[in-house]
Design an enzyme around this catalytic site. Structure first.
Site: not given
Ligand SMILES: [Zn+2]
Length: 227
Positions: A22, A97, A136, A170, A181
């Site tokens: 985004k 939202r 990743r 991470r 998420r």
């Protein structure tokens, strides 16, 4: 008024889960079309710093540890939309939202004869997103990025660039966190998507492809909106 020279500012809403690109796409639209990206956090900080009426109200609420009300956010947005740099249009990120906020935004835009040009949903394949994000890792020494599926170093665990052997991941990039998420994103966004679909302004863009392809699709939507 001559409609040929009158330009209506484009009001875009960009919806997409974390990892859908985004931010990158919004920056591209800013550069290409002179739009301004407005995120709720930035708006609040700027209004507080500028000490506007709405900014003072927001500051008081935040200092009390409370959430800033929709009304305050709308007032801040009203001020911001009137600034000259927003003349070509804006990309809203993180607002609305909820459908209540979406209705309040419609009412606000109607004050100046505007409406939402398009609500763009960056569509992702959840399973592929989990693979993409959770795979990743980076070299702890030089920061070079790698991926379990898409970009392995020539020698397992050894950085191609600097020979470092300390690879880092991470903590919140693990598959479970990424999945939850995405679930949270879909839960939160589904009512908004339905709302804008109802209004006939929903546009879906496949966000799993190449960045340039996605950018091209978004540019097409903005060009249409700015006509
Ligand atoms: Zn390295």
């Amino acid at each position: 008024m001559d409609t040929a020279v009158m330009t209506t500012p484009a009001v875009l809403i960009l919806l997409g889960p974390p990892g859908a690109g985004k931010g990158t796409q919004a920056r591209m639209l800013e550069e290409k079309f002179g739009l301004v990206q407005l995120s709720t956090g930035d708006l609040l900080r700027a209004a507080v710093a500028a000490g506007t009426e709405a900014g003072k109200a927001a500051k008081a609420v935040m200092e009390a540890g409370d959430l800033v009300s929709d009304e305050i956010v709308i007032n801040i947005l009203r001020d911001r939309l009137a600034e000259p740099d927003c003349a070509k249009g804006v990309i809203l990120d993180g607002f609305p939202r909820t459908t209540v906020q979406a209705q309040a935004l419609d009412t606000l835009l109607a004050e100046t004869g505007q409406k939402i040009s398009a609500a763009v949903s960056l569509e992702v394949d959840d399973a592929a997103m989990v693979t993409r994000i959770s795979g990743r890792y980076t070299c702890g020494n030089c920061g070079e990025g790698y991926h379990d599926s898409f970009k392995q170093p020539a020698r397992d665990g050894v950085c191609d660039k600097c020979g470092g052997t300390e690879m880092k991941r991470r903590a919140d990039d693990n598959a479970e966190t990424v999945s939850s998420r995405l679930v949270a994103y879909h839960d939160q966004t589904a009512p908004l998507i339905a709302y804008y679909k109802d209004k006939g302004v929903l546009q879906s863009v496949d966000a799993m492809g190449e960045i340039d392809t996605i950018a091209g699709a978004l540019a097409g939507i903005v060009e249409q909106a700015m006509k």
